[in-house]
Design a protein around this motif. Structure first.
Motif, PDB file in Angstrom:
ATOM      1  N   TYR A  24       0.865  -1.182   0.000  1.00  0.00           N
ATOM      2  CA  TYR A  24       0.000   0.000   0.000  1.00  0.00           C
ATOM      3  C   TYR A  24       0.900   1.230   0.000  1.00  0.00           C
ATOM      4  N   PRO A  25       0.706   2.157  -0.947  1.00  0.00           N
ATOM      5  CA  PRO A  25       1.589   3.333  -1.033  1.00  0.00           C
ATOM      6  C   PRO A  25       1.584   4.156   0.251  1.00  0.00           C
ATOM      7  N   ARG A  26       2.761   4.436   0.772  1.00  0.00           N
ATOM      8  CA  ARG A  26       2.910   5.175   2.041  1.00  0.00           C
ATOM      9  C   ARG A  26       2.376   6.592   1.961  1.00  0.00           C
ATOM     10  N   TYR A  27       2.403   7.197   0.779  1.00  0.00           N
ATOM     11  CA  TYR A  27       1.977   8.592   0.651  1.00  0.00           C
ATOM     12  C   TYR A  27       0.458   8.721   0.465  1.00  0.00           C
ATOM     13  N   TRP A  28      -0.267   7.611   0.353  1.00  0.00           N
ATOM     14  CA  TRP A  28      -1.724   7.663   0.282  1.00  0.00           C
ATOM     15  C   TRP A  28      -2.291   7.806   1.689  1.00  0.00           C
ATOM     16  N   PRO A  29      -3.475   8.425   1.801  1.00  0.00           N
ATOM     17  CA  PRO A  29      -4.108   8.510   3.113  1.00  0.00           C
ATOM     18  C   PRO A  29      -4.456   7.103   3.624  1.00  0.00           C
ATOM     19  N   PRO A  30      -4.508   6.929   4.937  1.00  0.00           N
ATOM     20  CA  PRO A  30      -4.843   5.606   5.480  1.00  0.00           C
ATOM     21  C   PRO A  30      -6.261   5.181   5.100  1.00  0.00           C
ATOM     22  N   MET A  31      -6.458   3.871   5.033  1.00  0.00           N
ATOM     23  CA  MET A  31      -7.792   3.326   4.746  1.00  0.00           C
ATOM     24  C   MET A  31      -8.639   3.369   6.009  1.00  0.00           C
ATOM     25  N   VAL A  32      -9.944   3.527   5.830  1.00  0.00           N
ATOM     26  CA  VAL A  32     -10.891   3.470   6.932  1.00  0.00           C
ATOM     27  C   VAL A  32     -11.176   1.995   7.174  1.00  0.00           C
TER      28      VAL A  32
END
Length: 187
Positions: A24-32
């Protein structure tokens, strides 16, 4: 006996195994992830994924089973995709018309068209056997896991694999896991 052993040794040396697993890309916001059984995917999303450039584009309508709607609209005729749910076992998909008209609406049913597991909605395309050009292979089920991020984006993790025999004696195994994100419409 020596020929059989030699064939096994050669096949072992030529065996292919490839695993393409993206984290999962580190720069993406976290998943809910603190939702109930099924995630709430309700929102309006852009047609093309974040970072869409050339062959890296993934159209959101292409991620849903097209067999549900004959004559479904082409991506160029769409401006956004609206999802509602899943609620009461249904995910509603709405393609608003580019000219402001009503567009098209479709509903997917839980248990038939999708499943929910680990706070993700899962679409699965069954695997099949493939034969030709000196190869025999089995494609596993391709699975698409949908969830949302804290900024309202839609995220999909896609997994799949294929295993078989190439040139009738070389074992081969390929596996992949990729991530795609669609931003909320208007952002």
């Amino acid at each position: 006996m020596k020929k059989a052993c030699l064939c096994v040794i050669v096949a072992g040396l030529l065996a292919g195994c490839s695993v393409d697993s993206q984290p999962y890309p580190r720069y993406w916001p976290p998943m809910v992830m603190n939702q109930a059984d099924c995630p709430d995917l309700t929102g309006r999303y852009q047609i093309n994924n974040d970072g869409c450039e050339g062959h890296q584009c993934a159209s959101l309508p292409d991620q849903f089973p097209q067999s549900f709607w004959p004559g479904w609209p082409l991506a160029r005729d769409l401006r956004e995709v609206e999802l509602q749910g899943p609620r009461e076992g249904q995910l509603m998909i709405h393609y608003p018309a580019a000219d402001g008209g009503p567009g098209k609406r479709f509903t997917l049913q839980r248990g038939t068209d999708f499943q929910c597991e680990s706070n993700q909605m899962v679409l699965e395309k069954l695997g099949n056997f493939v034969a030709g050009d000196g190869a025999i292979a089995h494609r596993s089920a391709m699975r698409r896991y949908f969830s949302r991020t804290v900024d309202g984006s839609l995220v999909m993790r896609e997994t799949g694999s294929v295993g078989g025999i190439f040139f009738l004696f070389i074992p081969l195994y390929l596996s992949s896991e990729t991530w795609t994100r669609w931003a909320p419409s208007g952002k």
